[in-house]
Design an enzyme around this catalytic site. Structure first.
Site, PDB file in Angstrom:
ATOM      1  N   GLY A 114       2.573   6.666   1.069  1.00  0.00           N
ATOM      2  CA  GLY A 114       3.075   6.124   2.328  1.00  0.00           C
ATOM      3  C   GLY A 114       4.135   5.075   2.112  1.00  0.00           C
ATOM      4  N   CYS A 115       4.710   4.633   3.198  1.00  0.00           N
ATOM      5  CA  CYS A 115       5.724   3.595   3.116  1.00  0.00           C
ATOM      6  C   CYS A 115       5.146   2.363   2.438  1.00  0.00           C
ATOM      7  CB  CYS A 115       6.192   3.222   4.504  1.00  0.00           C
ATOM      8  SG  CYS A 115       7.237   4.481   5.216  1.00  0.00           S
TER       9      CYS A 115
END
Lengths: 281, 281
Positions: A114-115
Site C-alpha cells: 500500500g501507499c
C-alpha cells in the site's frame, strides 16, 4: 568460513546530495543542495522482487533489511552476496540455496503493497505475538536528553538538503549513550529497513537500545522497531493511533515530539525515569 | 443513466482523530489528539488487491484514485460501486464487466511495491511521454501567496494532531484563487491518490490548477501531479533530484519551501510571474 559469517557485499553508496540552482520569490538565484533519489531493483537469485526508491546512501544494508522485514530471507548465513550496480540500478542477491517457494512468498506482497507501506503488513500483524521485549528495561530522562542532543548535532543530509528521514539506534548503558547507527533515506521505511540490515549483519540484539526517527510512528514503523527487539522508540514527530496501539500491545515504550528537552510519553511511562522521579528514589 | 455517470459510493469517512492521555518531560499529564490509522483492504470484483493504511477521511476517493493510479481501472464509467465497510476494514469495488487479466495487472505490482511507493513505478515512467501539460500556463506571485495563506488558515487534522500529510488542489483564473480539494492522510501517497479519485469523479481537468502538498516531492508525487495534468506543483517541503528531473522532463513547474511569502522555484521559472516582473510589464 570465519566464526561470524558475513555475506559478500558491494560497497556502492552514492553521492547523496546534488547542487541545483533555484530562484527565490525576489528573483534571486541561489545554489542549494537536494537529496538524490534512485530506483534500485532487487533481484533475489535472479528473480525480480521489488523496486525501491532510495537515497542510495546504504544500498546493501537497505536490501538486507528489506529482505529480512519482508520475510524473504530467514538467516544472514543463507546469503552468499549482494552486489549493487548503479549502472543498471540493480541489486543482485545470491543465496547459497535458492528458495523454491519464492514466487509464493513474493505473490503475497501484492495484497499489502500500500501507499507508504510496501511491506507485508498482514504477516507483521501475525508476528506481533512473537515479539518479546526486555520487560524490565528503563530509560532515564538524562539519556533521552542526550539522544535528542546527539541527533541535533549529528551531521546529516537533512541539514544540507532536507527532504529525507533519519533513523538512528543508540545503546544506553546506565547513563552512557552511544550512537550505533544513523541512516537517512527519502522514505522513512527505507531508513528503518537499512537499520534492520545493519543490525542483522552485526547480530545486534535490541536489548539496551533506543530507536530514534525523525518520521511519524505509523503502525509499520512501530512493528519494525518491535521486531528489532528494541524496547524504546523516540520520534521528533508524532504517532498514529494504530502505532500507539501496537506499541501498547508489545510493551514498547513510545516517546513523541522529542525536541530540545521536551518529549511526550505516549505509552510506557513506568519505564521512563523522569528527573523528578529520580530525586524521589 | 444520468448524463454524467457516477458510480455508487458509500460515504464511510471515519472520525479522524482520537484523544489520548500523555505525560510530558515534567511528569504532567496532557490530553492530546492523534490521527487515526486504519487498514483498508481493496477487493476489485472480489479479488484482493492491496491493503492501504489510511486515516480514513476519504476512503472511497482513496480507493478510486488508487485504482486509477495503479492502472487497474481505466474509466470511471466501468465502476458500478465502491462499498467501504469498517467492520471488515474492506472496500468492495464492483465493475460492470470484470477484467479477465486482473491477475496479470496486479502481479506486476510486485516488482514496484517499494517503501513509500506502493505504485507501479515502471508504468509511471513509461507513461511520462504521454503527459501533456498546458504549455502557456502562468502563475502569478500574488496567486502563490494566496495559496500559501489559504493552506495556512485552512482547518486541518495536522493542526489538531500532526502526523499527517495534506494535499490540496486550487483553481487559479487570473488572480482569483479557489480551493477545490483538500485531503489529509497518514501517507502523502494516499492523500494524492484521494485527490486523483475526487478529480476523476468530477471529470476535473488539470488546466488552471495548482497542486499543493505538505509532503516531499519525490519522483512519484511529481509523476502523479503530471498525470493529473496539473502544470504547477507547490510544496511546503523540498524535492528530490529525481522529482526535479521528472518535472523538467514534462515541463511541470515546481515550487518548494513555500511558506509565508517565501518560495523557491526549482524549475519552470518562465511560468512564474514575480512581482518584480509584473511591474516591468
Amino acid at each position: 568460513m570465519p566464526e561470524i559469517y558475513y555475506p559478500q557485499l558491494s560497497n556502492n553508496a552514492l553521492p547523496v546530495t546534488h547542487q541545483i540552482d533555484v530562484v527565490d520569490e525576489k528573483g534571486r538565484k541561489q545554489s542549494i543542495s537536494i537529496p538524490g533519489e534512485r530506483a534500485l531493483t532487487i533481484y533475489l537469485d535472479k528473480k525480480e522482487i521489488v523496486t525501491l526508491m532510495t537515497l542510495g546512501a546504504a544500498p546493501e544494508a537497505l536490501v538486507l533489511g528489506y529482505l529480512k522485514n519482508q520475510h524473504l530471507i530467514d538467516t544472514i548465513e543463507s546469503i552468499e552476496s549482494i552486489q549493487v550496480d548503479w549502472e543498471t540500478d540493480s541489486a543482485a542477491v545470491k543465496t547459497h540455496t535458492p528458495k523454491s517457494n519464492i514466487d509464493a512468498l513474493t505473490s503475497k506482497r501484492i495484497v499489502t503493497s500500500g501507499c507508504g507501506q510496501g511491506t507485508m503488513f498482514g504477516e507483521f500483524m501475525a508476528d506481533l505475538d512473537q515479539i518479546q521485549l526486555p520487560p524490565d528495561a528503563k530509560l532515564s530522562q538524562l539519556a533521552i536528553n542526550q539522544i535528542i542532543d546527539s541527533i541535533r548535532v549529528h551531521p546529516s543530509i537533512y541539514k544540507q538538503a532536507g527532504s529525507v528521514h533519519a533513523c538512528a539506534v543508540f545503546r544506553v548503558i546506565n547513563q552512557a549513550v552511544e550512537l550505533l547507527y544513523f541512516i537517512e533515506d527519502v522514505g522513512r521505511h527505507n531508513a528503518v529497513d537499512a537499520i534492520t540490515g545493519l543490525m542483522w549483519l552485526d547480530r545486534q540484539e535490541g536489548e539496551n537500545l533506543v530507536f530514534y526517527t525523525t518520521g511519524r510512528l505509523t503502525s509499520e514503523m512501530v512493528i519494525k522497531g518491535g521486531q528489532m527487539g528494541i524496547p524504546f522508540l523516540m520520534t521528533r514527530s508524532g504517532a498514529t493511533q494504530m502505532g500507539l496501539e501496537i506499541a501498547q500491545k508489545i510493551n514498547l515504550t513510545l516517546l513523541a515530539r522529542c525536541s530540545g528537552t521536551h518529549f511526550l510519553i505516549y505509552t510506557g511511562q513506568e519505564k521512563i525515569l523522569l528527573e523528578l522521579e529520580n530525586t524521589n528514589l
